[in-house]
Design an enzyme around this catalytic site. Structure first.
Site, PDB file in Angstrom:
ATOM      1  N   CYS A  39      -0.091   4.307  -2.682  1.00  0.00           N
ATOM      2  CA  CYS A  39      -0.037   4.921  -1.482  1.00  0.00           C
ATOM      3  C   CYS A  39       1.268   5.990  -1.650  1.00  0.00           C
ATOM      4  O   CYS A  39       1.372   6.396  -2.921  1.00  0.00           O
ATOM      5  CB  CYS A  39       0.441   4.128  -0.368  1.00  0.00           C
ATOM      6  SG  CYS A  39       1.946   3.068  -0.376  1.00  0.00           S
ATOM      7  N   ASN A  62       4.961   3.458  -1.693  1.00  0.00           N
ATOM      8  CA  ASN A  62       4.649   2.080  -2.514  1.00  0.00           C
ATOM      9  C   ASN A  62       5.686   1.034  -1.416  1.00  0.00           C
ATOM     10  O   ASN A  62       6.322   0.037  -2.105  1.00  0.00           O
ATOM     11  CB  ASN A  62       5.017   2.223  -3.703  1.00  0.00           C
ATOM     12  CG  ASN A  62       4.874   0.720  -4.536  1.00  0.00           C
ATOM     13  OD1 ASN A  62       5.330   0.386  -5.741  1.00  0.00           O
ATOM     14  ND2 ASN A  62       3.686   0.149  -4.040  1.00  0.00           N
ATOM     15  N   CYS A  94       4.874   0.335   2.105  1.00  0.00           N
ATOM     16  CA  CYS A  94       4.072  -0.146   3.512  1.00  0.00           C
ATOM     17  C   CYS A  94       2.612  -0.409   2.703  1.00  0.00           C
ATOM     18  O   CYS A  94       2.290  -1.612   3.058  1.00  0.00           O
ATOM     19  CB  CYS A  94       4.260   1.068   4.392  1.00  0.00           C
ATOM     20  SG  CYS A  94       5.637   1.613   5.124  1.00  0.00           S
ATOM     21  N   ARG A  95       1.916   0.544   2.694  1.00  0.00           N
ATOM     22  CA  ARG A  95       0.427   0.311   2.433  1.00  0.00           C
ATOM     23  C   ARG A  95       0.159  -0.341   1.276  1.00  0.00           C
ATOM     24  O   ARG A  95      -0.586  -1.553   1.330  1.00  0.00           O
ATOM     25  CB  ARG A  95      -0.430   1.536   2.763  1.00  0.00           C
ATOM     26  CG  ARG A  95      -0.487   2.131   4.183  1.00  0.00           C
ATOM     27  CD  ARG A  95      -0.971   3.524   4.230  1.00  0.00           C
ATOM     28  NE  ARG A  95       0.142   4.413   3.315  1.00  0.00           N
ATOM     29  CZ  ARG A  95      -0.118   5.823   3.469  1.00  0.00           C
ATOM     30  NH1 ARG A  95      -1.367   6.216   3.828  1.00  0.00           N
ATOM     31  NH2 ARG A  95       0.631   6.391   2.723  1.00  0.00           N
ATOM     32  N   SER A  96       0.512   0.237   0.184  1.00  0.00           N
ATOM     33  CA  SER A  96       0.098  -0.489  -1.290  1.00  0.00           C
ATOM     34  C   SER A  96       0.815  -1.732  -1.520  1.00  0.00           C
ATOM     35  O   SER A  96      -0.157  -2.508  -1.858  1.00  0.00           O
ATOM     36  CB  SER A  96       0.061   0.703  -2.349  1.00  0.00           C
ATOM     37  OG  SER A  96       1.674   0.954  -2.741  1.00  0.00           O
ATOM     38  N   ASP A 123      -0.879   6.143   7.438  1.00  0.00           N
ATOM     39  CA  ASP A 123       0.594   6.187   7.013  1.00  0.00           C
ATOM     40  C   ASP A 123       1.339   5.155   8.180  1.00  0.00           C
ATOM     41  O   ASP A 123       1.407   6.284   9.354  1.00  0.00           O
ATOM     42  CB  ASP A 123       0.946   7.244   6.537  1.00  0.00           C
ATOM     43  CG  ASP A 123       2.348   7.140   6.106  1.00  0.00           C
ATOM     44  OD1 ASP A 123       3.137   6.112   6.384  1.00  0.00           O
ATOM     45  OD2 ASP A 123       3.080   8.427   5.678  1.00  0.00           O
TER      46      ASP A 123
HETATM   47  P1  4NP Z   1       3.519   4.239   2.447  1.00  0.00           P
HETATM   48  O1  4NP Z   1       4.280   4.745   3.660  1.00  0.00           O
HETATM   49  O2  4NP Z   1       2.888   5.356   1.632  1.00  0.00           O
HETATM   50  O3  4NP Z   1       2.685   3.358   2.943  1.00  0.00           O
HETATM   51  O4  4NP Z   1       4.739   3.319   1.602  1.00  0.00           O
HETATM   52  C1  4NP Z   1       5.563   5.609   3.451  1.00  0.00           C
HETATM   53  C2  4NP Z   1       6.744   5.282   2.983  1.00  0.00           C
HETATM   54  C3  4NP Z   1       7.809   6.083   3.050  1.00  0.00           C
HETATM   55  C4  4NP Z   1       7.309   7.436   3.231  1.00  0.00           C
HETATM   56  C5  4NP Z   1       6.204   7.856   3.881  1.00  0.00           C
HETATM   57  C6  4NP Z   1       5.315   6.850   3.938  1.00  0.00           C
HETATM   58  N1  4NP Z   1       8.666   8.431   3.331  1.00  0.00           N
HETATM   59  O5  4NP Z   1       8.375   9.365   3.646  1.00  0.00           O
HETATM   60  O6  4NP Z   1       9.885   7.939   3.026  1.00  0.00           O
END
Ligand code: 4NP
Length: 150
Positions: free
Chosen positions: A3, A6, A8-10, A119
């Site tokens: 993702c 790294n 939340c989703r992955s 997201d």
């Molecule tokens: P992820 O979510 O891609 O599912 O880990 C996010 C985590 C952090 C950010 C964006 C999405 N950020 O902008 O910091």
């Protein structure tokens, strides 16, 4: 599992797969990474950690890292959460063989739709639960596809 951050989703997808690999005693290795470098070394987002704990699929021990070219060497399949992950990962591919490894995780649930796992970072607790539920279903479908289990 790839993702953006790294956190939340992955990592949630990785935690679910680790639990299912263990449950079905599968011969598989799973890892996750983010395309961005914002959160390298950090534990997953506490909202995802809490959601994971409430579903008895712990992810608090995972640490964020950035996706890199070597991941093409080390992995047979590279499963992305959304279209920007897809583009970012493909940009690092060095061969057609590398490119063939990159798929949308949700294609195992909704074939050839290229649907995204939204997201949840700026979202609500309900958004985190929706992501958990999607990842749970998608990882079930992945394991069914690869190992005919579940
Ligand atoms: P992820 O979510 O891609 O599912 O880990 C996010 C985590 C952090 C950010 C964006 C999405 N950020 O902008 O910091």
């Amino acid at each position: 599992m790839v993702c953006l951050g790294n956190i939340c989703r992955s990592p949630m997808a990785e935690g679910l797969l680790l639990a299912k690999i263990e449950k079905f005693k599968l011969n598989a290795i799973v890892d996750s990474a983010g395309t961005a470098n914002y959160h390298i070394g950090k534990a997953p987002d506490r909202r995802m950690v809490q959601m994971a704990a409430s579903k008895e699929t712990p992810i608090d021990f995972l640490r964020a890292r950035q996706f890199s070219e070597v991941d093409f060497q080390n992995n047979d399949l590279i499963l992305v959460m959304d279209h920007s992950n897809y583009r970012d990962v493909l940009r690092l591919a060095r061969s057609e063989n590398d490119k063939d490894k990159v798929r949308f995780l949700l294609d195992y649930l909704y074939p050839e739709q290229q649907m995204k796992v939204p997201d949840p970072y700026y979202g609500t607790e309900e958004d985190f639960e929706e992501v958990y539920n999607l990842l749970d279903k998608a990882t079930d479908a992945l394991i069914k596809h690869l190992f005919n289990e579940g």
